[in-house]
Design an enzyme around this catalytic site. Structure first.
Site, PDB file in Angstrom:
ATOM      1  N   GLY A  66       0.810  -1.210   0.000  1.00  0.00           N
ATOM      2  CA  GLY A  66       0.000   0.000   0.000  1.00  0.00           C
ATOM      3  C   GLY A  66       0.847   1.267   0.000  1.00  0.00           C
ATOM      4  N   HIS A 194      -1.558  -7.749   2.631  1.00  0.00           N
ATOM      5  CA  HIS A 194      -1.506  -8.304   3.997  1.00  0.00           C
ATOM      6  C   HIS A 194      -2.679  -7.885   4.880  1.00  0.00           C
ATOM      7  CE1 HIS A 194       0.152  -4.897   6.534  1.00  0.00           C
ATOM      8  NE2 HIS A 194       0.431  -4.428   5.337  1.00  0.00           N
ATOM      9  N   THR A 230      12.231  -7.152 -10.439  1.00  0.00           N
ATOM     10  CA  THR A 230      11.784  -8.531 -10.626  1.00  0.00           C
ATOM     11  C   THR A 230      10.570  -8.806  -9.742  1.00  0.00           C
ATOM     12  OG1 THR A 230      14.016  -9.209 -11.174  1.00  0.00           O
ATOM     13  CG2 THR A 230      12.512 -10.961 -10.465  1.00  0.00           C
ATOM     14  N   CYS A 317       3.145   6.773  22.869  1.00  0.00           N
ATOM     15  CA  CYS A 317       4.453   6.136  22.746  1.00  0.00           C
ATOM     16  C   CYS A 317       4.472   4.932  21.809  1.00  0.00           C
ATOM     17  CB  CYS A 317       4.990   5.755  24.106  1.00  0.00           C
ATOM     18  SG  CYS A 317       5.116   7.208  25.137  1.00  0.00           S
TER      19      CYS A 317
HETATM   20  C1  LIG Z   1      -4.914   3.365   5.039  1.00  0.00           C
HETATM   21  C2  LIG Z   1      -3.577   2.737   4.827  1.00  0.00           C
HETATM   22  N1  LIG Z   1      -2.805   3.124   3.799  1.00  0.00           N
HETATM   23  C3  LIG Z   1      -1.598   2.582   3.560  1.00  0.00           C
HETATM   24  C4  LIG Z   1      -1.100   1.584   4.351  1.00  0.00           C
HETATM   25  C5  LIG Z   1       0.241   0.996   4.041  1.00  0.00           C
HETATM   26  O1  LIG Z   1       0.103  -0.269   3.455  1.00  0.00           O
HETATM   27  P1  LIG Z   1       1.336  -1.312   3.466  1.00  0.00           P
HETATM   28  O2  LIG Z   1       1.468  -1.802   4.865  1.00  0.00           O
HETATM   29  O3  LIG Z   1       0.925  -2.396   2.520  1.00  0.00           O
HETATM   30  O4  LIG Z   1       2.535  -0.574   2.980  1.00  0.00           O
HETATM   31  C6  LIG Z   1      -1.847   1.156   5.458  1.00  0.00           C
HETATM   32  C7  LIG Z   1      -1.291   0.147   6.384  1.00  0.00           C
HETATM   33  O5  LIG Z   1      -1.588   0.119   7.554  1.00  0.00           O
HETATM   34  C8  LIG Z   1      -3.121   1.730   5.695  1.00  0.00           C
HETATM   35  O6  LIG Z   1      -3.883   1.343   6.716  1.00  0.00           O
END
Ligand SMILES: Cc1ncc(COP(=O)(O)O)c(C=O)c1O
Length: 377
Positions: A66, A194, A230, A317
């Protein structure tokens, strides 16, 4: 109960991935049989991911997750369109994978409008329209927030973007595979494997045909020159299988989780001085986020952890800074209330028994912590 952070790899997903580590280990760019086997597996995954979104296979590009998809969507689009303008619109409650890219782009000649949200975390589409200028080239608003679960009116925002001929990107990492996404007016979308029982380190970006976007990673020209490197074949195979399973189970799992979520919310709010963070109805099926006044979120997490429950907090924290969550502050929570937040995010492995267990344990935990808290006296 921390499925917004990550999910376990589904057994069926793992089974499908296994041969691609050491038996079918070909490089998908190789012309020999082993290479072509890997290529075929990647293309099957692309079809499965596209099918989950009801888009064309050619509109899906695999990335490392993401975060990378968000980086590509923003940087790639604004660089390719800088002759048209330099203005980006986003919200104050985006994930750091968006906000930190925006900060970087601001240092490099782009200007960014950060829209406020209401007390439920909702962006007002009218504010989006008002913020558009002649220089606006991209609007990026997340589909659902990872902390408070608020689902944004992206259909309306997308329609506004289209009307003004501005590109619209949505970070759908928390909704992809969990709720239906209307792709009609979306030009770019980020998703991650994931979060949907696939492996870590793989994701996708949807790029609508005809969108003007430049790559940000260069090299061997993989993913039709959009993302060199790759391919992570086992990861992509797992992601594809996870998409297939998500599509099959989405409706029933959404209904099941919503019931558990509602029970959890109702039960937690029975404890005095507890606030529900986020929207009561425009909410991810699996998200619960509450603030217990006069206590520290981290202390609740540690107590729950000792009881075998994994949870999360938007408080200080955990992120190694003393600032509470930018999302909780943006919805108007006072610092001390933001510090007492608890996020529980349900998933496939959770049952009603788990919900009952947490509801049984929480009142005592809060009571004990409040006894120790100088704020509660
Ligand atoms: C809203 C949102 N965007 C982006 C990400 C980042 O995704 P990734 O962990 O696959 O890099 C997350 C991960 O927690 C997320 O909740």
């Amino acid at each position: 109960m921390d499925h917004a952070a990550t999910t376990p790899v589904d057994k069926e997903v793992l089974k499908e991935m296994m041969p691609y580590f050491s038996e079918k280990y070909g490089n998908a760019s190789s012309l020999h049989t082993a290479g072509q086997e890997a290529r075929k597996a990647i293309e099957l995954s692309r079809s499965r991911c596209a099918s989950l979104l009801n888009v064309e296979k050619e509109e899906i590009y695999f990335t490392s997750g993401g975060t990378e998809s968000d980086n590509l969507a923003l940087t790639g689009t604004v660089i390719a369109n800088k002759k048209r303008g330099n203005h980006i619109i986003t919200s104050k409650i985006e994930h750091p994978a968006i906000l930190d890219v925006c900060k970087f782009l601001e240092k490099n000649g782009f200007s960014v409008t950060y829209l406020s949200v209401d007390r439920y975390g909702l962006v007002n589409p009218k504010d989006v329209e008002k913020a558009i200028t002649k220089k606006t080239i991209l609007i990026t608003i997340m589909h659902a927030n990872n902390e408070i679960g608020t689902i944004q009116p992206i259909e309306e925002i997308g329609a506004i973007a289209k009307k003004h001929k501005v590109y619209f990107h949505t970070d759908a990492v928390q909704t992809f595979g969990k709720i239906a996404i209307d792709m009609k007016d979306i030009d770019l979308l980020s998703a991650s494997s994931h979060k949907i029982y696939g492996p870590k380190g793989v994701g996708l970006i949807y790029i609508k045909k005809g969108t003007n976007i430049a790559p940000i990673i260069f090299g061997g020209g993989h993913e039709r020159k959009m993302r060199s490197g790759t391919e992570n074949v086992p990861g992509i195979v797992g992601f594809g299988k996870a998409c297939e399973l998500a599509k099959k189970n989405m409706a029933s799992e959404k209904a099941r989780l919503e019931k558990l979520r509602n029970k959890l919310i109702r039960g937690l709010l029975k404890t005095e001085d507890t606030i529900l963070n986020g929207s009561p109805d425009k909410r991810l099926p699996n998200n619960v986020n509450v603030s217990f006044r006069f206590v520290e979120g981290e202390s609740i997490i540690l107590r729950l952890d000792a009881l075998g429950v994994a949870a999360s907090t938007g408080s200080a924290c955990s992120s190694k800074s003393l600032e509470p969550s930018h999302v909780l502050l943006a919805i108007g929570l006072k610092h001390e209330d933001a510090h007492g937040s608890l996020r529980l995010t349900l998933g496939k492995i959770n049952t009603e028994k788990d919900v009952d267990y947490v509801l049984k344990k929480i009142p005592k935990i809060i009571e004990d912590l409040r006894k120790l808290s100088p704020l509660a006296r």
